[in-house]
Write a protein that holds these residues in place. Structure first.
Motif, PDB file in Angstrom:
ATOM      1  N   UNK A 148      15.441 -32.640 -14.305  1.00 50.99           N
ATOM      2  CA  UNK A 148      15.685 -32.737 -15.750  1.00 50.99           C
ATOM      3  C   UNK A 148      16.575 -31.559 -16.148  1.00 50.99           C
ATOM      4  N   UNK A 149      17.783 -31.884 -16.586  1.00 54.73           N
ATOM      5  CA  UNK A 149      18.727 -30.815 -16.930  1.00 54.73           C
ATOM      6  C   UNK A 149      18.321 -30.168 -18.250  1.00 54.73           C
ATOM      7  N   UNK A 150      18.204 -28.856 -18.244  1.00 55.56           N
ATOM      8  CA  UNK A 150      17.936 -28.112 -19.481  1.00 55.56           C
ATOM      9  C   UNK A 150      19.163 -27.239 -19.721  1.00 55.56           C
ATOM     10  N   UNK A 151      20.010 -27.706 -20.634  1.00 60.24           N
ATOM     11  CA  UNK A 151      21.264 -26.977 -20.839  1.00 60.24           C
ATOM     12  C   UNK A 151      21.022 -25.702 -21.631  1.00 60.24           C
ATOM     13  N   UNK A 152      21.550 -24.610 -21.108  1.00 61.12           N
ATOM     14  CA  UNK A 152      21.446 -23.331 -21.799  1.00 61.12           C
ATOM     15  C   UNK A 152      22.513 -23.225 -22.873  1.00 61.12           C
ATOM     16  N   UNK A 153      22.520 -22.079 -23.539  1.00 61.76           N
ATOM     17  CA  UNK A 153      23.486 -21.822 -24.602  1.00 61.76           C
ATOM     18  C   UNK A 153      24.643 -21.019 -23.992  1.00 61.76           C
ATOM     19  N   UNK A 154      25.877 -21.577 -24.010  1.00 66.53           N
ATOM     20  CA  UNK A 154      26.999 -20.824 -23.423  1.00 66.53           C
ATOM     21  C   UNK A 154      27.131 -19.429 -24.026  1.00 66.53           C
ATOM     22  N   UNK A 155      26.787 -19.281 -25.321  1.00 59.50           N
ATOM     23  CA  UNK A 155      26.899 -17.963 -25.960  1.00 59.50           C
ATOM     24  C   UNK A 155      25.915 -16.961 -25.357  1.00 59.50           C
ATOM     25  N   UNK A 326      35.723 -17.472 -20.850  1.00 65.27           N
ATOM     26  CA  UNK A 326      35.065 -16.900 -19.666  1.00 65.27           C
ATOM     27  C   UNK A 326      33.711 -16.328 -20.051  1.00 65.27           C
ATOM     28  N   UNK A 327      32.715 -16.555 -19.196  1.00 66.62           N
ATOM     29  CA  UNK A 327      31.419 -15.907 -19.386  1.00 66.62           C
ATOM     30  C   UNK A 327      31.428 -14.618 -18.552  1.00 66.62           C
ATOM     31  N   UNK A 328      31.393 -13.450 -19.178  1.00 65.02           N
ATOM     32  CA  UNK A 328      31.434 -12.216 -18.382  1.00 65.02           C
ATOM     33  C   UNK A 328      30.166 -12.089 -17.535  1.00 65.02           C
ATOM     34  N   UNK A 329      30.306 -12.032 -16.203  1.00 66.01           N
ATOM     35  CA  UNK A 329      29.115 -12.028 -15.348  1.00 66.01           C
ATOM     36  C   UNK A 329      28.476 -10.649 -15.207  1.00 66.01           C
ATOM     37  N   UNK A 330      27.154 -10.617 -15.162  1.00 61.44           N
ATOM     38  CA  UNK A 330      26.407  -9.368 -14.936  1.00 61.44           C
ATOM     39  C   UNK A 330      25.887  -9.276 -13.511  1.00 61.44           C
ATOM     40  N   UNK A 331      26.063 -10.330 -12.734  1.00 61.09           N
ATOM     41  CA  UNK A 331      25.580 -10.322 -11.357  1.00 61.09           C
ATOM     42  C   UNK A 331      26.218 -11.443 -10.568  1.00 61.09           C
ATOM     43  N   UNK A 332      25.799 -11.589  -9.304  1.00 55.38           N
ATOM     44  CA  UNK A 332      26.401 -12.543  -8.355  1.00 55.38           C
ATOM     45  C   UNK A 332      27.903 -12.248  -8.238  1.00 55.38           C
ATOM     46  N   UNK A 333      28.705 -13.208  -7.764  1.00 55.91           N
ATOM     47  CA  UNK A 333      30.149 -12.927  -7.675  1.00 55.91           C
ATOM     48  C   UNK A 333      30.970 -14.130  -8.093  1.00 55.91           C
TER      49      UNK A 333
END
Ligand code: GLU
Length: 402
Positions: A148-155, A326-333
């Motif tokens: 079941x997809x639970x879409x997050x908020x892009x913001x 772009x979503x500025x990432x805080x982790x992963x690559x």
């Protein structure tokens, strides 16, 4: 009988299965390179570094000492003990993690699959924060359960919260896939955000599968908070981790789960009929990675520093383009990026990836793989100059398509 007379029809087990897009993109990039085309491959999330030398040396020594035979299905005891020790550095509950709760597998991908197949079945619903790594949806499907997809908020970096999860819950909800830092968005859940979600899952008696494979690749203070840092109980929790990403050990195939003993026993039984133990030499390499301390830990920190430097160099290039979000990432690559045509073209991400590969020689993954087709994923686990060059071409392609 002539082979040509056999008609292949996929079994019901895999009738709905889609090939892994992350793997497919990197295979396509490799094939184009083999044809002589100059391709920058920012598809697969695979560190470009070599496994630290002390780890490779330890593996070579283990071979000479006879690490060439089967081990226990769930892995060698010293490795499971090292994993438990590392877990207990994070977990403050009274019931410390023991080696009996650890099952070592052929990569965190197999660990996730073991968990999905063991915990979920027909009629069950599993909440999958979306976008999520492509294989979660397929693994839940292979277990004949419903993702079941639970879409997050892009913001909010596409993160989900208690309210969104509750909205998608039904009496059939049986579990929840968590992943922080996230593939594909690079979002990192704060400790209090994780705690609130774990509290909800405990109250609703949902299984939580917490995939923490990117935990050490985090650009905040120290490593990213994991479920064990905030959990007050573990009876519904399966933590998944491995050495692939942080130690640059993708090819060794070592992942693991930490779960309640009954679940561990069932997963080991499942694994006893599929792969048995992961490669014995790889287990010794993983043991070295976890226990050698410095200088291996310093090498891991240096790799994370380099990922950070790549992010910091390439992010402004993407952000400067008004054709991209772009979503500025805080982790992963990974950079997760909304491309031109979003909202009007059915598979804007796929069209963008196709044009980018054909016209600019850059391979990235369409967001449809992560159930958000307006987006694309760019891996920056590649040489810094190549990442900068590729992001420059991505911005130029976006401008041309806008
Ligand atoms: N997990 C990595 C990725 O998302 C490696 C490829 C895969 O197993 O999906 O690119």
């Amino acid at each position: 009988m002539e082979y040509s007379a056999l008609t292949f029809r996929p079994s019901a087990n895999i009738a709905e299965l889609r090939e892994s897009a992350t793997i497919a993109v990197s295979q396509r990039a490799k094939a184009l390179k083999a044809e002589g085309r100059s391709i920058i491959d920012l598809g697969a999330g695979e560190p470009d570094f070599d496994t630290p030398e002390p780890v490779r040396d330890a593996a070579k020594r283990s071979l000479d000492q006879g690490a060439t035979r089967y081990t226990a299905v769930e892995g060698i005891l010293p490795l499971r003990q090292a994993i438990a020790t590392e877990a207990n550095a994070h977990y403050r509950g009274a019931d410390g993690v023991t080696a009996g709760e650890v099952v070592v597998s052929c990569g965190s991908k197999q660990s996730l699959y073991n968990a999905c197949l063991t915990l979920f079945g027909p009629g069950d619903e599993v909440l999958v924060p979306t976008p999520s790594w492509t294989s979660y949806y397929e693994m839940v499907g292979l277990a004949r359960a419903t993702a079941v997809e639970v879409h997050g908020d892009p913001a909010q970096g596409y993160k989900v919260d208690v309210e969104r999860l509750e909205r998608h819950a039904t009496p059939r909800t049986r579990g929840l896939m968590l992943n922080s830092p996230s593939n594909p968005t690079g979002a990192v859940y704060a400790a209090d955000e994780l705690r609130a979600i774990l509290d909800l899952a405990a109250a609703r008696a949902w299984w939580v599968i917490s995939d923490e494979i990117y935990q050490r690749i985090s650009y905040g203070e120290g490593i990213a908070p994991g479920a064990l840092d905030v959990a007050t109980r573990r009876d519904n929790l399966i933590v998944v981790n491995g050495v692939a990403k942080a130690w640059a050990m993708t090819g060794w195939r070592v992942g693991w789960t930490i779960s309640p003993p009954a679940v561990a026993k069932a997963m080991a039984a499942l694994q006893s009929h599929t792969t048995s133990n992961t490669a014995t030499v790889s287990q010794h390499a993983a043991l070295a990675a976890l226990t050698l301390g410095e200088p291996v830990d310093a090498m891991v920190r240096a790799m994370v520093q380099e990922f950070r430097a790549r992010r910091d160099a390439a992010l402004p290039i993407l952000q400067k383009s008004r054709a991209l979000t772009v979503l500025p990432p805080d982790g992963a690559f990974y950079f997760y990026v909304k491309v031109p045509g979003a909202g009007s073209v059915p598979d804007a991400g796929g069209a963008f990836c196709h044009a980018l590969l054909e016209q600019a020689g850059v391979a990235i993954v369409p967001g449809s793989a992560f159930r958000t087709p307006d987006w694309v994923r760019i891996s920056y686990a590649a040489d810094r100059a190549q990442v900068i060059e590729a992001c420059t071409r991505i911005a130029a392609t976006a401008e041309a398509m806008a």
